[in-house]
Write a protein that holds these residues in place. Structure first.
Motif, mmCIF file in Angstrom:
data_model
loop_
_atom_site.group_PDB
_atom_site.id
_atom_site.type_symbol
_atom_site.label_atom_id
_atom_site.label_comp_id
_atom_site.label_asym_id
_atom_site.label_seq_id
_atom_site.Cartn_x
_atom_site.Cartn_y
_atom_site.Cartn_z
ATOM 1 N N ASN A 277 0.813 -1.220 0.000
ATOM 2 C CA ASN A 277 0.000 0.000 0.000
ATOM 3 C C ASN A 277 0.846 1.270 0.000
ATOM 4 O O ASN A 277 0.361 2.334 0.372
ATOM 5 N N ASP A 278 2.092 1.161 -0.399
ATOM 6 C CA ASP A 278 2.969 2.330 -0.452
ATOM 7 C C ASP A 278 2.400 3.353 -1.430
ATOM 8 O O ASP A 278 2.228 3.058 -2.614
ATOM 9 N N PRO A 279 2.118 4.599 -0.971
ATOM 10 C CA PRO A 279 1.576 5.614 -1.867
ATOM 11 C C PRO A 279 2.593 6.675 -2.292
ATOM 12 O O PRO A 279 2.248 7.630 -2.993
ATOM 13 N N VAL A 280 3.849 6.551 -1.865
ATOM 14 C CA VAL A 280 4.824 7.626 -2.024
ATOM 15 C C VAL A 280 5.119 7.901 -3.497
ATOM 16 O O VAL A 280 5.378 6.980 -4.286
ATOM 17 N N ALA A 281 5.071 9.176 -3.850
ATOM 18 C CA ALA A 281 5.449 9.636 -5.189
ATOM 19 C C ALA A 281 5.950 11.063 -5.042
ATOM 20 O O ALA A 281 5.177 11.963 -4.706
ATOM 21 N N ILE A 282 7.225 11.278 -5.271
ATOM 22 C CA ILE A 282 7.814 12.603 -5.096
ATOM 23 C C ILE A 282 7.260 13.549 -6.166
ATOM 24 O O ILE A 282 7.304 13.246 -7.360
ATOM 25 N N GLY A 283 6.736 14.681 -5.711
ATOM 26 C CA GLY A 283 6.175 15.669 -6.635
ATOM 27 C C GLY A 283 4.684 15.534 -6.841
ATOM 28 O O GLY A 283 4.073 16.368 -7.512
ATOM 29 N N LYS A 284 4.093 14.513 -6.274
ATOM 30 C CA LYS A 284 2.654 14.301 -6.452
ATOM 31 C C LYS A 284 1.845 15.481 -5.923
ATOM 32 O O LYS A 284 0.817 15.857 -6.497
ATOM 33 N N ALA A 285 2.327 16.101 -4.850
ATOM 34 C CA ALA A 285 1.591 17.192 -4.206
ATOM 35 C C ALA A 285 1.413 18.397 -5.118
ATOM 36 O O ALA A 285 0.430 19.140 -4.992
ATOM 37 N N TRP A 286 2.355 18.642 -6.021
ATOM 38 C CA TRP A 286 2.237 19.806 -6.900
ATOM 39 C C TRP A 286 1.966 19.432 -8.361
ATOM 40 O O TRP A 286 2.013 20.271 -9.254
ATOM 41 N N ALA A 287 1.688 18.160 -8.606
ATOM 42 C CA ALA A 287 1.400 17.706 -9.970
ATOM 43 C C ALA A 287 -0.074 17.944 -10.314
ATOM 44 O O ALA A 287 -0.924 17.995 -9.420
ATOM 45 N N PRO A 288 -0.417 18.089 -11.591
ATOM 46 C CA PRO A 288 -1.826 18.171 -12.002
ATOM 47 C C PRO A 288 -2.589 16.927 -11.565
ATOM 48 O O PRO A 288 -2.010 15.845 -11.406
ATOM 49 N N VAL A 289 -3.874 17.070 -11.389
ATOM 50 C CA VAL A 289 -4.714 15.971 -10.889
ATOM 51 C C VAL A 289 -4.581 14.732 -11.770
ATOM 52 O O VAL A 289 -4.493 13.608 -11.264
ATOM 53 N N ALA A 290 -4.565 14.926 -13.083
ATOM 54 C CA ALA A 290 -4.469 13.778 -13.991
ATOM 55 C C ALA A 290 -3.154 13.025 -13.802
ATOM 56 O O ALA A 290 -3.103 11.796 -13.917
ATOM 57 N N VAL A 291 -2.076 13.762 -13.490
ATOM 58 C CA VAL A 291 -0.780 13.131 -13.253
ATOM 59 C C VAL A 291 -0.770 12.445 -11.889
ATOM 60 O O VAL A 291 -0.254 11.332 -11.741
ATOM 61 N N GLN A 292 -1.359 13.087 -10.900
ATOM 62 C CA GLN A 292 -1.428 12.493 -9.561
ATOM 63 C C GLN A 292 -2.043 11.098 -9.597
ATOM 64 O O GLN A 292 -1.601 10.193 -8.883
ATOM 65 N N ALA A 293 -3.047 10.934 -10.420
ATOM 66 C CA ALA A 293 -3.756 9.654 -10.487
ATOM 67 C C ALA A 293 -2.861 8.519 -10.997
ATOM 68 O O ALA A 293 -3.132 7.343 -10.729
ATOM 69 N N LYS A 294 -1.792 8.863 -11.712
ATOM 70 C CA LYS A 294 -0.903 7.838 -12.273
ATOM 71 C C LYS A 294 0.234 7.453 -11.342
ATOM 72 O O LYS A 294 0.850 6.399 -11.519
ATOM 73 N N LEU A 295 0.514 8.311 -10.363
ATOM 74 C CA LEU A 295 1.736 8.171 -9.580
ATOM 75 C C LEU A 295 1.560 7.271 -8.355
ATOM 76 O O LEU A 295 0.458 7.132 -7.819
ATOM 77 N N GLY A 296 2.665 6.706 -7.905
ATOM 78 C CA GLY A 296 2.681 5.975 -6.655
ATOM 79 C C GLY A 296 1.987 4.635 -6.691
ATOM 80 O O GLY A 296 1.583 4.121 -5.643
ATOM 81 N N LYS A 297 1.861 4.039 -7.853
ATOM 82 C CA LYS A 297 1.233 2.717 -7.971
ATOM 83 C C LYS A 297 2.307 1.635 -7.809
ATOM 84 O O LYS A 297 2.673 0.920 -8.744
ATOM 85 N N TRP A 298 2.801 1.501 -6.603
ATOM 86 C CA TRP A 298 3.929 0.609 -6.348
ATOM 87 C C TRP A 298 3.622 -0.839 -6.692
ATOM 88 O O TRP A 298 4.507 -1.580 -7.159
ATOM 89 N N SER A 299 2.404 -1.276 -6.460
ATOM 90 C CA SER A 299 2.051 -2.667 -6.737
ATOM 91 C C SER A 299 2.053 -2.966 -8.233
ATOM 92 O O SER A 299 1.996 -4.130 -8.642
ATOM 93 N N VAL A 300 2.133 -1.920 -9.060
ATOM 94 C CA VAL A 300 2.194 -2.088 -10.511
ATOM 95 C C VAL A 300 3.622 -1.923 -11.027
ATOM 96 O O VAL A 300 4.191 -2.819 -11.659
ATOM 97 N N PHE A 301 4.241 -0.753 -10.734
ATOM 98 C CA PHE A 301 5.547 -0.492 -11.354
ATOM 99 C C PHE A 301 6.696 -1.223 -10.647
ATOM 100 O O PHE A 301 7.704 -1.554 -11.276
#
Length: 343
Positions: A277-301
């Motif tokens: 359940n790791d959600p960490v993605a550096i820069g997610k806080a200032w990224a556009p909403v559409a980009v935020q939705a792609k980030l931090g999918k550790w169980s995938v990447f």
């Protein structure tokens, strides 16, 4: 006369080389309590690797050198911490490794915790790896099991790529660099913007970040405060200004230094560990909403990244976040030592 001049020049070059070597030193006594702006008490004695780097700056790299507590197995394990961590956060795993016969080296990277916080410094994973190489060479270690978490995982991967003959086994634990944040669309920030966010790190802010990232969907436990207060100490310490600036530069290092594309070049046995359940993605806080939705999918990447490493094993901890070594220590240590036993 020309021969004399050549000998003289060679002599000066040799003198400079010897001076550079002699500037490296291991300091084991009279260590200040408030070492480089951090007065937090570590579990084992702190040593200092002092060396010269980047325009002859004298820097200090704090480390702990832990002897095996049972029959030595002749192996040395080196642990590198993440961005919001210090070497002390590896204490529970270090104890387990020492009990298994390992010599354990815990390091504070330059810019962190008890190590120097240079204000004019180019932070790169290559440079940090070279610092670690200098420490290990100076203390006579040339054959290691290397474990890195988060930001330290990116450092560990880079170290293994640069100095593969040093690394017998590599362990990447929730390692940053397995995802390319800028490549996924995170806007590149001005460093002063990142600095402003670093200055907002109070107890409340740090606890909120750790709750959502390290212990997602878990009830806050009193023992979690240990690591919050550790960061509060350094953000409010005698070198708070220097520390926050280093941390801003280090965020830039993460954004510009992904290692995911070079993972196929790792030839040593490699273990990739993540909290499911790791959600960490550096820069997610200032990224556009559409980009935020792609980030931090550790169980995938993360499993995809592990599969690109020729000799790798992937282990995921269900329900855990970005730091399973502290949120589920027993399971983490069992997985790590179990894998090492097979190599």
């Amino acid at each position: 006369m020309k021969v004399f001049q050549c000998i003289f020049v060679l002599g000066l070059q040799l003198l400079a080389f010897v001076s550079a070597i002699s500037s490296e030193a291991i300091i084991t006594q009279d260590i200040p309590f408030d070492l480089n702006g951090f007065n937090y008490t570590y579990q084992w004695p702190v040593n200092i690797y002092q060396f010269s780097s980047q325009n002859n700056q004298t820097l200090q790299m704090a480390f702990m050198d832990i002897k095996p507590t049972c029959a030595p197995n002749g192996k040395t394990a080196v642990f590198i911490h993440g961005k919001n961590f210090c070497s002390q956060t590896w204490n529970a795993t270090a104890i387990a490794m020492a009990e298994a016969g390992y010599r354990v080296i815990l390091v504070d990277q330059v810019g962190f915790c008890k190590s120097s916080k240079p204000q004019s410094y180019q932070f790169t994973f290559q440079g940090l790896s070279k610092n670690l190489l200098g420490l290990l060479t100076t203390i006579g270690v040339n054959d290691i099991t290397l474990v890195g978490h988060s930001f330290g995982g990116n450092t560990a991967a880079r170290f293994a790529l640069l100095y593969p003959w040093m690394v017998k086994e590599l362990v990447l634990s929730d390692a940053l660099g397995l995802e390319n944040y800028i490549g996924e669309g995170v806007p590149y920030p001005d460093t002063d913007y990142v600095l402003a966010t670093e200055r907002q790190n109070t107890y409340t802010a740090i606890r909120g970040y750790e709750q959502s990232n390290y212990y997602p969907n878990m009830t806050w436990q009193p023992e979690y405060d240990v690591w919050v207060n550790m960061l509060v100490d350094i953000y409010g310490g005698s070198q708070a200004k220097e520390y926050t600036w280093c941390q801003a530069l280090i965020t830039d290092t993460v954004l510009t230094g992904p290692v995911v594309y070079e993972l196929p070049n790792l030839k040593m046995p490699t273990l990739v560990l993540i909290g499911e359940n790791d959600p960490v993605a550096i820069g997610k806080a200032w990224a556009p909403v559409a980009v935020q939705a792609k980030l931090g999918k550790w169980s995938v990447f993360a499993p995809e990244a592990a599969a690109s490493i020729p000799n790798s094993t992937f282990i995921s901890f269900p329900g855990q976040g970005h730091a399973p070594q502290i949120s589920d220590t027993l399971a983490y240590n069992a997985a790590l030592l179990g894998w090492l036993d097979t190599h």
